[in-house]
Design an enzyme around this catalytic site. Structure first.
Site, PDB file in Angstrom:
ATOM      1  N   TYR A 231       0.940  -1.117  -0.100  1.00  0.00           N
ATOM      2  CA  TYR A 231      -0.100  -0.030   0.212  1.00  0.00           C
ATOM      3  C   TYR A 231       0.890   1.123  -0.261  1.00  0.00           C
ATOM      4  O   TYR A 231       1.800   1.387   0.693  1.00  0.00           O
ATOM      5  CB  TYR A 231      -0.810   0.031   1.276  1.00  0.00           C
ATOM      6  CG  TYR A 231      -1.591   1.198   1.426  1.00  0.00           C
ATOM      7  CD1 TYR A 231      -3.029   1.408   0.441  1.00  0.00           C
ATOM      8  CD2 TYR A 231      -1.358   2.306   2.348  1.00  0.00           C
ATOM      9  CE1 TYR A 231      -3.571   2.561   0.663  1.00  0.00           C
ATOM     10  CE2 TYR A 231      -2.439   3.419   2.594  1.00  0.00           C
ATOM     11  CZ  TYR A 231      -3.407   3.580   1.737  1.00  0.00           C
ATOM     12  OH  TYR A 231      -4.364   4.657   1.724  1.00  0.00           O
TER      13      TYR A 231
ATOM     14  N   ASP B  85       9.239   3.119  -0.353  1.00  0.00           N
ATOM     15  CA  ASP B  85       8.144   3.685   0.466  1.00  0.00           C
ATOM     16  C   ASP B  85       8.492   3.113   1.966  1.00  0.00           C
ATOM     17  O   ASP B  85       7.941   2.185   2.252  1.00  0.00           O
ATOM     18  CB  ASP B  85       6.918   3.513  -0.254  1.00  0.00           C
ATOM     19  CG  ASP B  85       5.770   3.990   0.748  1.00  0.00           C
ATOM     20  OD1 ASP B  85       6.046   4.648   1.818  1.00  0.00           O
ATOM     21  OD2 ASP B  85       4.564   3.610   0.361  1.00  0.00           O
TER      22      ASP B  85
ATOM     23  N   LYS C 120       4.453   9.259   8.835  1.00  0.00           N
ATOM     24  CA  LYS C 120       4.263   8.381  10.262  1.00  0.00           C
ATOM     25  C   LYS C 120       5.240   9.052  11.535  1.00  0.00           C
ATOM     26  O   LYS C 120       4.803   9.844  11.745  1.00  0.00           O
ATOM     27  CB  LYS C 120       4.156   7.142   9.993  1.00  0.00           C
ATOM     28  CG  LYS C 120       3.048   6.355   9.143  1.00  0.00           C
ATOM     29  CD  LYS C 120       2.413   5.096   8.970  1.00  0.00           C
ATOM     30  CE  LYS C 120       1.099   4.750   8.492  1.00  0.00           C
ATOM     31  NZ  LYS C 120       1.037   4.148   7.103  1.00  0.00           N
TER      32      LYS C 120
HETATM   33  C1  LIG Z   1       0.518   4.817   5.704  1.00  0.00           C
HETATM   34  C2  LIG Z   1       1.244   4.581   4.433  1.00  0.00           C
HETATM   35  C3  LIG Z   1       0.976   5.454   3.339  1.00  0.00           C
HETATM   36  C4  LIG Z   1       0.095   6.529   3.351  1.00  0.00           C
HETATM   37  O1  LIG Z   1       0.521   7.696   4.165  1.00  0.00           O
HETATM   38  P1  LIG Z   1      -0.597   8.539   4.705  1.00  0.00           P
HETATM   39  O2  LIG Z   1      -0.236   9.381   5.494  1.00  0.00           O
HETATM   40  O3  LIG Z   1      -1.955   7.620   5.190  1.00  0.00           O
HETATM   41  O4  LIG Z   1      -1.217   9.127   3.194  1.00  0.00           O
HETATM   42  C5  LIG Z   1       1.927   4.871   2.509  1.00  0.00           C
HETATM   43  N1  LIG Z   1       2.747   4.133   2.357  1.00  0.00           N
HETATM   44  C6  LIG Z   1       2.743   3.387   3.409  1.00  0.00           C
HETATM   45  C7  LIG Z   1       3.998   2.136   3.192  1.00  0.00           C
HETATM   46  C8  LIG Z   1       2.238   3.348   4.597  1.00  0.00           C
HETATM   47  O5  LIG Z   1       2.299   2.700   5.377  1.00  0.00           O
END
Ligand SMILES: *Cc1c(COP(=O)(O)O)cnc(C)c1O
Length: 424
Positions: free
Chosen positions: A143, A238, A266
């Site tokens: 994701y 990511d 995060k």
């Molecule tokens: C949480 C997450 C996202 C999205 O971040 P948001 O702040 O919710 O838009 C993208 N990539 C990874 C790997 C994530 O865990």
């Protein structure tokens, strides 16, 4: 008798679609009523009925120091007193950019945004602008936020051209996203052999945390780096979830890989809306105002969010922080593996991140995760929730331990797990 959580959920549904502002919060996959939280402190959260929980979600990862850490809260309050936003440069942005580039050797330059979604969306646009190519490779079960070109999952087969997995995503947008199975080196090699000159980028969760938790093989990690290098494609890590969660240099430090671009979120914002993307200076130089790739944000680099991020990063850089967090998380996982061995449950962790599976062995692909026993997970989740242990309300999410989780918290969690396992 209806609880306050139930009353609030009913009221919420009137003016908020599904009663929530992000789908997983609705408890759709585990069933039941979501907890409405009123307070967090350290490892604990309290719901609207006054029930206390040991929290292993931590706002989905950001709260590595636990809830309401005094230094983070003070930084936020002190900064907010001087104004919430300027839409102009501030010194704190310069400081956090310097700190991030110092912490993560792959970052030569970095730009701040307000969410992980913005970071990945912008990094992909940048990779496409830099390479002049359109095609993007992502992996099944990863994701990367909810930008259109990323809301694509795999169909069956080794190599699947994207079909949107959300309504509202134009087929034409999804068509440039190629989905491959995670950890499948042969599929990756075959694709590059066939279309290498058209691939703008690979985007990957270098430890996947959005299909529960799945670790990459060393061969997979090496193949992604080598193939992108050989074919002039951009490797985007990511690390929105793994960034400063699995270690001080994120996954790239653990695996000894230098990606071209990295997305952070995060933990980097310590619970405030802050995220970032950065990497090679020659690529970052394509961003406006220097270059032709447009990217902007009214609240980008927001001073209050940056203050929370700087306070959080300062704490995790203290000597021994990650050794202690990793040991505490490993203790939880060892206990779960011990309890789980007769119950078809296993677990693993890296740094402060863990996965728990109703499976005989730890999964290494999306298909493995899908084959785990979701019905038993849901029963386990509710048995834990009843006993005041708050796990992610889905079998497809990783869990998080914070620096505030004490030995007593881990022991209490394992005692609850023993009872929960006897019931499911
Ligand atoms: C949480 C997450 C996202 C999205 O971040 P948001 O702040 O919710 O838009 C993208 N990539 C990874 C790997 C994530 O865990």
């Amino acid at each position: 008798m209806t609880t306050r959580n139930e009353q609030l959920f009913e009221s919420a549904k009137k003016h908020i679609p599904g009663g929530v502002n992000s789908p997983v919060r609705a408890f759709g996959s585990v069933g039941g009523t979501p907890c409405f939280f009123t307070k967090g402190e350290g490892a604990y959260v309290w719901d609207a009925d006054g029930k206390k929980y040991i929290d292993y979600v931590g706002s989905w990862g950001p709260l590595i120091l636990g809830h309401a850490h005094p230094k983070v809260i003070d930084a936020v309050i002190d900064t907010a007193k001087n104004g919430m936003s300027f839409g102009a440069p501030t010194e704190a942005e310069v400081t956090i950019a310097d700190v991030l580039c110092e912490m993560l050797p792959s970052l030569e330059q970095v730009r701040l945004v307000s969410s992980g979604t913005e970071a990945t969306m912008s990094a992909i646009r940048l990779a496409r602008g830099f390479t002049g190519r359109d095609k993007l490779i992502k992996f099944e079960g990863c994701y990367h936020g909810h930008a259109d070109s990323l809301l694509v999952k795999a169909g069956s087969g080794l190599l699947t051209f994207g079909n949107p997995s959300s309504a509202g995503v134009p087929a034409a947008v999804a068509a440039d996203t190629i989905v491959l199975p995670y950890n499948d080196v042969a599929a990756l090699e075959a694709l590059f052999a066939e279309q290498g000159s058209e691939i703008a980028a690979i985007i990957v969760e270098p430890i996947a945390g959005n299909m529960n938790m799945v670790q990459p093989s060393a061969q997979f990690v090496a193949a992604m780096r080598n193939l992108t290098m050989q074919h002039g494609a951009v490797l985007i890590y990511d690390e929105v979830m793994t960034g400063f969660r699995v270690g001080l240099q994120c996954t790239q430090g653990l695996h000894g890989v230098t990606p071209d671009l990295t997305c952070l979120g995060k933990v980097v914002g310590g619970g405030m809306p802050l995220a970032a993307f950065g990497g090679r200076a020659d690529i970052m130089g394509y961003l406006a105002p220097l270059g032709p790739v447009y990217q902007a944000g009214t609240l980008s680099g927001n001073p209050v969010a940056v203050a929370a991020g700087l306070a959080t990063l300062a704490e995790i850089r203290q000597d021994g922080f990650f050794a202690k967090l990793s040991a505490q998380t490993a203790k939880l996982v060892a206990g779960l593996n011990e309890l789980g061995k007769d119950h078809g449950l296993c677990a693993q962790s890296v740094g402060g991140m863990f996965g728990v599976y109703f499976a005989e062995v730890v999964p290494t692909s999306f298909a493995d995760v899908m084959a785990s026993d979701r019905t038993r997970f849901n029963a386990f989740f509710h048995a834990m929730l009843d006993q005041g242990i708050y796990l992610a309300p889905s079998a497809f999410e990783a869990g998080f331990v914070s620096a505030a989780h004490s030995d007593a918290d881990i022991d209490a969690t394992l005692a609850a797990a023993k009872i929960a396992l006897s019931r499911c």
